[in-house]
Design a protein around this motif. Structure first.
Motif, PDB file in Angstrom:
ATOM      1  N   LEU A 188       0.813  -1.211   0.000  1.00  0.00           N
ATOM      2  CA  LEU A 188       0.000   0.000   0.000  1.00  0.00           C
ATOM      3  C   LEU A 188       0.851   1.266   0.000  1.00  0.00           C
ATOM      4  O   LEU A 188       0.400   2.323  -0.437  1.00  0.00           O
ATOM      5  N   MET A 189       2.070   1.149   0.499  1.00  0.00           N
ATOM      6  CA  MET A 189       2.982   2.292   0.523  1.00  0.00           C
ATOM      7  C   MET A 189       4.036   2.220  -0.574  1.00  0.00           C
ATOM      8  O   MET A 189       5.036   2.949  -0.556  1.00  0.00           O
ATOM      9  N   GLY A 190       3.825   1.318  -1.536  1.00  0.00           N
ATOM     10  CA  GLY A 190       4.764   1.204  -2.646  1.00  0.00           C
ATOM     11  C   GLY A 190       6.071   0.552  -2.279  1.00  0.00           C
ATOM     12  O   GLY A 190       7.085   0.737  -2.967  1.00  0.00           O
ATOM     13  N   LYS A 191       6.076  -0.231  -1.210  1.00  0.00           N
ATOM     14  CA  LYS A 191       7.283  -0.909  -0.761  1.00  0.00           C
ATOM     15  C   LYS A 191       7.152  -2.410  -0.937  1.00  0.00           C
ATOM     16  O   LYS A 191       6.040  -2.948  -1.037  1.00  0.00           O
ATOM     17  N   GLU A 192       8.275  -3.095  -0.935  1.00  0.00           N
ATOM     18  CA  GLU A 192       8.277  -4.549  -0.905  1.00  0.00           C
ATOM     19  C   GLU A 192       8.297  -5.004   0.551  1.00  0.00           C
ATOM     20  O   GLU A 192       9.030  -4.426   1.368  1.00  0.00           O
ATOM     21  N   PRO A 193       7.493  -6.008   0.911  1.00  0.00           N
ATOM     22  CA  PRO A 193       7.515  -6.494   2.302  1.00  0.00           C
ATOM     23  C   PRO A 193       8.872  -7.076   2.649  1.00  0.00           C
ATOM     24  O   PRO A 193       9.550  -7.655   1.791  1.00  0.00           O
ATOM     25  N   ARG A 194       9.275  -6.916   3.904  1.00  0.00           N
ATOM     26  CA  ARG A 194      10.586  -7.388   4.358  1.00  0.00           C
ATOM     27  C   ARG A 194      10.428  -8.390   5.492  1.00  0.00           C
ATOM     28  O   ARG A 194       9.613  -8.202   6.389  1.00  0.00           O
ATOM     29  N   GLY A 195      11.232  -9.433   5.446  1.00  0.00           N
ATOM     30  CA  GLY A 195      11.213 -10.444   6.494  1.00  0.00           C
ATOM     31  C   GLY A 195      12.107 -11.594   6.081  1.00  0.00           C
ATOM     32  O   GLY A 195      12.480 -11.715   4.904  1.00  0.00           O
ATOM     33  N   THR A 196      12.453 -12.436   7.027  1.00  0.00           N
ATOM     34  CA  THR A 196      13.380 -13.529   6.710  1.00  0.00           C
ATOM     35  C   THR A 196      12.686 -14.877   6.861  1.00  0.00           C
ATOM     36  O   THR A 196      11.887 -15.254   6.025  1.00  0.00           O
ATOM     37  N   VAL A 197      12.985 -15.580   7.941  1.00  0.00           N
ATOM     38  CA  VAL A 197      12.465 -16.929   8.154  1.00  0.00           C
ATOM     39  C   VAL A 197      12.080 -17.076   9.624  1.00  0.00           C
ATOM     40  O   VAL A 197      12.845 -16.665  10.504  1.00  0.00           O
ATOM     41  N   PRO A 198      10.919 -17.666   9.944  1.00  0.00           N
ATOM     42  CA  PRO A 198      10.511 -17.830  11.341  1.00  0.00           C
ATOM     43  C   PRO A 198      11.162 -19.043  11.990  1.00  0.00           C
ATOM     44  O   PRO A 198      11.761 -19.890  11.308  1.00  0.00           O
ATOM     45  N   HIS A 199      10.994 -19.138  13.294  1.00  0.00           N
ATOM     46  CA  HIS A 199      11.544 -20.280  14.029  1.00  0.00           C
ATOM     47  C   HIS A 199      10.981 -21.604  13.518  1.00  0.00           C
ATOM     48  O   HIS A 199      11.654 -22.643  13.612  1.00  0.00           O
ATOM     49  N   ALA A 200       9.765 -21.574  12.992  1.00  0.00           N
ATOM     50  CA  ALA A 200       9.148 -22.820  12.521  1.00  0.00           C
ATOM     51  C   ALA A 200      10.033 -23.548  11.526  1.00  0.00           C
ATOM     52  O   ALA A 200      10.168 -24.786  11.571  1.00  0.00           O
ATOM     53  N   ALA A 201      10.662 -22.808  10.609  1.00  0.00           N
ATOM     54  CA  ALA A 201      11.505 -23.447   9.597  1.00  0.00           C
ATOM     55  C   ALA A 201      12.683 -24.173  10.239  1.00  0.00           C
ATOM     56  O   ALA A 201      13.044 -25.293   9.836  1.00  0.00           O
ATOM     57  N   PHE A 202      13.284 -23.556  11.243  1.00  0.00           N
ATOM     58  CA  PHE A 202      14.444 -24.155  11.901  1.00  0.00           C
ATOM     59  C   PHE A 202      14.034 -25.392  12.697  1.00  0.00           C
ATOM     60  O   PHE A 202      14.736 -26.417  12.678  1.00  0.00           O
ATOM     61  N   LEU A 203      12.907 -25.291  13.396  1.00  0.00           N
ATOM     62  CA  LEU A 203      12.452 -26.421  14.201  1.00  0.00           C
ATOM     63  C   LEU A 203      12.095 -27.622  13.329  1.00  0.00           C
ATOM     64  O   LEU A 203      12.384 -28.769  13.671  1.00  0.00           O
ATOM     65  N   ILE A 204      11.492 -27.364  12.180  1.00  0.00           N
ATOM     66  CA  ILE A 204      11.103 -28.460  11.291  1.00  0.00           C
ATOM     67  C   ILE A 204      12.327 -29.050  10.595  1.00  0.00           C
ATOM     68  O   ILE A 204      12.460 -30.277  10.473  1.00  0.00           O
ATOM     69  N   ALA A 205      13.243 -28.196  10.155  1.00  0.00           N
ATOM     70  CA  ALA A 205      14.459 -28.685   9.487  1.00  0.00           C
ATOM     71  C   ALA A 205      15.396 -29.374  10.467  1.00  0.00           C
ATOM     72  O   ALA A 205      16.127 -30.301  10.089  1.00  0.00           O
TER      73      ALA A 205
END
Length: 344
Positions: A179-196
């Protein structure tokens, strides 16, 4: 869909018993389905008296200082109405009791929207103000809004957009950022690490599926001591690693200035001075200031922004047909504010 104006219109409000979400749709907001019912009774009374189209001047003021946000949504309500509008610009600061918006036109044109207008400005300005408080102490270090999970999804993008208006550098909510003309920013949650099952497994996969020019930030508090894990990741990814994120839970003492300082020194000693330290988890302006001083480079903030109290806004009729009026305790006539700009 029936636009509400009089009490008799209420019989047209039909709610689907199988409605999936309780949040108002855009059409329901525009058709005054979210208004307080007494504004419909007001229209009935004024119409009965034959004065519903008297030209009035209404002013909106806040109860405390803050950062102004929400103007585009208010203008969406008023764009087809026969009214004039003066307003602060989004991102401007205001003081308590300062006039932040003035609307002039026949009362029948905008009276039923008072509830929605005040709600839009109150919530958006509250969120924008919280973001500004964080940015003022973070200074040139980025603030990322992580607040979407703390509010109803219907308003999550409104909240994150307001945070960006207030000074946050980026937002994780997809719609809020867009909505502000930006790309959303974020990496990876703990869920990925716990599952891997291992931090380096996730780091390897992240590297392999990510374009070479994209920044990689890895959480380092899932399995091991944060400093130990950060050094493992830095050695494994080398120059591909942009940053490590600390999100140590309160059960382990949270992210402390001492932890950030130790991590900064240990990374520097091993030749990883380029690796940024991103911190998150229950951050407030006070904690941001301390962690920035200890070496944190960026801050992911959720609840401080999302939990911000709306800034109470009041709309007063100040003129009727050009004649100054006011309820007892208020000063009749418009309250000038040179910061207001003609919007419509």
């Amino acid at each position: 869909m029936k636009k509400l104006k009089y009490l008799k219109d209420l019989k047209e409000v039909k709610i689907d018993k199988d409605r999936e979400f309780f949040s108002a749709t855009h059409e329901e907001i525009k058709n005054a389905w979210t208004t307080d019912v007494y504004f419909l009774r007001t229209q009935d009374i004024l119409t009965y008296l034959g004065v519903q189209d008297k030209v009035v001047t209404a002013e909106i003021f806040p109860r405390k200082k803050g950062v102004f946000a929400g103007l585009p949504e208010v203008m969406s309500l008023l764009k087809d109405k026969n009214v004039e509008v003066w307003s602060l610009e989004e991102g401007e600061t205001f003081e308590a009791k300062e006039t932040v918006m003035r609307i002039r036109g026949p009362y029948s044109e905008f009276g039923v929207y008072e509830t929605a207008i005040l709600g839009i400005l109150a919530s958006s300005s509250g969120w924008a103000t919280a973001a500004r408080e964080l940015k003022e102490v973070a200074k040139d270090k980025p603030i990322l809004c992580f607040g979407a999970r703390h509010v109803h999804p219907a308003v999550a993008p409104v909240m994150e957009r307001a945070a960006l208006v207030g000074g946050a550098d980026d937002a994780s909510c997809i719609l809020g950022a867009k909505l502000m003309g930006k790309e959303p920013r974020g990496t990876v949650p703990h869920a990925a690490f716990l599952i891997a099952g291992d931090t380096l497994e996730v780091a390897r996969a992240y590297r392999d599926i990510t374009p070479p020019d994209e920044k990689i930030t890895i959480l380092v508090d899932t399995f091991k001591d944060e400093v130990e894990e950060a050094l493992r990741v830095a050695e494994f990814l080398g120059d591909r690693l942009y940053g490590v994120r600390l999100d140590t839970p309160s059960e382990r003492g949270g992210v402390t200035p001492d932890l950030v300082y130790e991590l900064r020194q240990r990374l520097n000693q091993k030749g990883f001075s380029h690796v940024k330290i991103i911190v998150s988890g229950g951050l407030t302006p006070e904690r941001v200031a301390l962690l920035a001083e200890s070496g944190a480079d960026a801050f992911g903030v959720g609840s401080y922004i999302s939990d911000a109290q709306p800034i109470d806004m009041t709309m007063d009729i100040k003129e009727v047909e050009g004649v100054p009026v006011a309820k007892r305790g208020r000063i009749p006539g418009i309250i000038e504010n040179k910061k207001l700009k003609k919007i419509k």
